[in-house]
Design an enzyme around this catalytic site. Structure first.
Site, PDB file in Angstrom:
ATOM      1  N   GLU A 192      -0.463   4.754  -0.693  1.00  0.00           N
ATOM      2  CA  GLU A 192      -1.290   5.951  -0.957  1.00  0.00           C
ATOM      3  C   GLU A 192      -0.429   7.211  -0.820  1.00  0.00           C
ATOM      4  O   GLU A 192       0.373   7.311   0.110  1.00  0.00           O
ATOM      5  CB  GLU A 192      -2.436   6.020   0.048  1.00  0.00           C
ATOM      6  N   LYS A 232      -1.651   0.362 -25.239  1.00  0.00           N
ATOM      7  CA  LYS A 232      -1.952   0.292 -26.674  1.00  0.00           C
ATOM      8  C   LYS A 232      -0.630   0.338 -27.453  1.00  0.00           C
ATOM      9  O   LYS A 232       0.161  -0.594 -27.349  1.00  0.00           O
ATOM     10  CB  LYS A 232      -2.914   1.409 -27.064  1.00  0.00           C
ATOM     11  N   ASP A 258      -5.789  13.790 -25.618  1.00  0.00           N
ATOM     12  CA  ASP A 258      -5.906  12.392 -25.202  1.00  0.00           C
ATOM     13  C   ASP A 258      -5.233  11.557 -26.297  1.00  0.00           C
ATOM     14  O   ASP A 258      -5.809  11.318 -27.355  1.00  0.00           O
ATOM     15  CB  ASP A 258      -7.392  12.041 -25.050  1.00  0.00           C
ATOM     16  N   TYR A 318       0.859  -1.196   0.000  1.00  0.00           N
ATOM     17  CA  TYR A 318       0.000   0.000   0.000  1.00  0.00           C
ATOM     18  C   TYR A 318       0.887   1.234   0.000  1.00  0.00           C
ATOM     19  O   TYR A 318       1.802   1.350   0.811  1.00  0.00           O
ATOM     20  CB  TYR A 318      -0.923   0.032   1.224  1.00  0.00           C
ATOM     21  N   THR A 364      -3.078   6.035 -22.497  1.00  0.00           N
ATOM     22  CA  THR A 364      -3.043   4.682 -21.942  1.00  0.00           C
ATOM     23  C   THR A 364      -1.650   4.118 -22.223  1.00  0.00           C
ATOM     24  O   THR A 364      -0.968   4.545 -23.160  1.00  0.00           O
ATOM     25  CB  THR A 364      -4.113   3.784 -22.583  1.00  0.00           C
ATOM     26  N   ARG A 391      -1.746  -2.638 -18.746  1.00  0.00           N
ATOM     27  CA  ARG A 391      -3.035  -1.956 -18.815  1.00  0.00           C
ATOM     28  C   ARG A 391      -3.034  -0.823 -17.792  1.00  0.00           C
ATOM     29  O   ARG A 391      -2.857  -1.084 -16.590  1.00  0.00           O
ATOM     30  CB  ARG A 391      -4.131  -2.985 -18.502  1.00  0.00           C
TER      31      ARG A 391
HETATM   32  C1  LIG Z   1      -8.922   7.997 -26.965  1.00  0.00           C
HETATM   33  C2  LIG Z   1      -9.138   7.128 -25.762  1.00  0.00           C
HETATM   34  N1  LIG Z   1      -9.187   7.680 -24.561  1.00  0.00           N
HETATM   35  C3  LIG Z   1      -9.392   6.965 -23.453  1.00  0.00           C
HETATM   36  C4  LIG Z   1      -9.555   5.595 -23.514  1.00  0.00           C
HETATM   37  C5  LIG Z   1      -9.889   4.858 -22.267  1.00  0.00           C
HETATM   38  O1  LIG Z   1      -8.964   3.972 -21.822  1.00  0.00           O
HETATM   39  P1  LIG Z   1      -9.388   2.830 -20.792  1.00  0.00           P
HETATM   40  O2  LIG Z   1     -10.069   1.775 -21.567  1.00  0.00           O
HETATM   41  O3  LIG Z   1      -8.071   2.415 -20.198  1.00  0.00           O
HETATM   42  O4  LIG Z   1     -10.284   3.462 -19.767  1.00  0.00           O
HETATM   43  C6  LIG Z   1      -9.490   4.953 -24.762  1.00  0.00           C
HETATM   44  C7  LIG Z   1      -9.664   3.496 -24.845  1.00  0.00           C
HETATM   45  O5  LIG Z   1      -9.795   2.882 -25.833  1.00  0.00           O
HETATM   46  C8  LIG Z   1      -9.299   5.743 -25.921  1.00  0.00           C
HETATM   47  O6  LIG Z   1      -9.273   5.190 -27.141  1.00  0.00           O
END
Ligand SMILES: Cc1ncc(COP(=O)(O)O)c(C=O)c1O
Length: 410
Positions: free
Chosen positions: A49, A226, A197, A47, A223, A232
């Site tokens: 935090e 990918k 994003d 843990y 993320t 993950r």
């Molecule tokens: C552009 C985009 N943002 C956010 C996410 C969310 O990721 P997660 O599935 O880890 O919540 C994805 C997932 O495919 C995505 O394509």
């Protein structure tokens, strides 16, 4: 029933499925054994935090060093100066990372401008069934109805009209390059934060085959599982002055104890992304996607935006006698995994959309190149054009298994 042997056998079956098939879901990839080793380590027991050197528990002397290293490497892969940028490596997922950024920069009810889901945006970019659409007032930009490309003049027009406090760019099903400098100009003109994003394209950016959102965005979420080929999870990189607010939004805002085993695995994937081989592979990922696109087009398969500039393709099934879902299921029957997806201005429903989304990151990680892309493109075209031909799918499944044996994983 022996539950443990059942669990073990299901894991083995899933690994076999991943080995014996073509993983072409563009958001999936194969993480390295080193990433798995970190994820499966005893760090999972701890843990911690809080943040390095500011923990609520004792015994974090090694965890602190690991998380600090992960933060340093996160900045290093994007060649960012720690004086100007801050990394938070704790988000459990891309959705959580986006939630934390909205929470840090806005108040509930504030206005956000995001990409329309039907045009390629993500659920967290304002879907009505998602926290984002429920907690914030979203308006949307789309793509040009003819070219299916982002239209920056139109985005500027919508921004001027809607006056959002934040603009989110980046996509889940957009096949072309994103011009972050243009988005920044629009955001600046209306006094909005710009959030990029880059969940899908993070690896391509590190590999130098897609423009970077740095230094244009105020905060960048991504993320790690990918194109980055890590565990993950997700990370946030933001301008240094926003770091403390972002950290507070992640913990204690929306998360409790961080997954330090996953954070160590993120550090492994960043270290692996520094190697020249990673860069070469990202280049090959895009080359493979382009080759796949030209093979499909030459064989009568229509693609949204007529092709791709990144790792993914969007097949328009409307001139075939099948829906996107039927198409994805037919391909899966032959051992090719993709997903049904909305196409821009889709006349069909989200549950049974008109498109199929597919991509090349996982195949490229296996080492597949030009020759394999041409063969796989032909298989996909044949399957989609002959939905009633079960024999064809059986034949391709057999040939495909032979192909996968030449490109072993794990
Ligand atoms: C552009 C985009 N943002 C956010 C996410 C969310 O990721 P997660 O599935 O880890 O919540 C994805 C997932 O495919 C995505 O394509």
């Amino acid at each position: 029933m022996n539950y443990l042997s059942k669990i073990n056998s299901l894991i083995k079956s899933e690994v076999k499925r991943q080995k014996d098939s073509l993983v072409m879901i563009p958001s999936e990839n194969y993480a390295s054994p080193a990433v798995f080793a970190a994820m499966g380590s005893a760090l999972s027991n701890k843990y911690s935090e809080g943040y390095p050197h500011k923990r609520y528990y004792t015994g974090n002397q090694y965890i602190d060093q690991l998380e600090s290293l992960a933060r340093d490497l996160a900045l290093k892969i994007f060649k960012l100066n720690p004086k100007d940028w801050h990394a938070n490596v704790q988000p459990h997922s891309g959705s959580g990372a986006n939630m934390a950024v909205y929470m840090a920069l806005l108040n509930p009810g504030d206005k956000i401008l995001g990409m329309d889901l039907g045009a390629g945006g993500h659920l967290t970019h304002g879907s009505r069934v998602n926290f984002s659409g429920k907690l914030y007032k979203f308006s949307y930009y789309s793509v040009n109805p003819k070219t299916h490309l982002l239209d920056y003049k139109e985005i500027a027009r919508v921004a001027k009209k809607e006056k959002p406090r934040l603009i989110v760019c980046g996509a889940t099903a957009y096949t072309q390059k994103i011009d972050f400098a243009k988005f920044a100009k629009v955001a600046k003109s209306v006094g909005a934060y710009l959030v990029a994003d880059i969940a899908h394209i993070a690896g391509l950016i590190v590999g130098g085959v897609h423009p970077s959102p740095f230094p244009y965005a105020d905060a960048v979420t991504m993320t790690t599982h990918k194109t980055l080929r890590g565990p993950r999870g997700a990370i946030i990189i933001c301008k240094e002055k926003l770091g403390s607010d972002i950290d507070k939004a992640v913990f204690p805002g929306i998360q409790g104890g961080p997954l330090e085993n996953v954070i160590a695995a993120k550090a492994v994937c960043f270290a692996q992304a520094l190697a020249p081989k990673f860069k070469q592979d990202q280049k090959q990922t895009v080359k493979n996607a382009k080759l796949l696109a030209s093979t499909l087009s030459r064989n009568g398969i229509k693609l949204i935006a007529d092709g791709t500039e990144n790792h993914l393709l969007l097949v328009d099934c409307r001139n075939l006698q099948i829906s996107g879902k039927e198409g994805a299921n037919l391909l899966a029957e032959a051992g090719i995994y993709t997903n049904a997806n909305m196409i821009p201005f889709d006349p069909a429903t989200p549950l049974n959309p008109s498109g199929i989304r597919l991509g090349t990151p996982a195949l490229t990680t296996r080492g597949m190149k030009d020759k394999e892309m041409k063969l796989i493109g032909l298989w996909i075209a044949e399957i989609l054009k002959q939905p009633k031909n079960k024999k064809l799918r059986t034949r391709i499944k057999k040939e495909l298994k032979e192909l996968t044996r030449k490109f072993p994983i794990y």
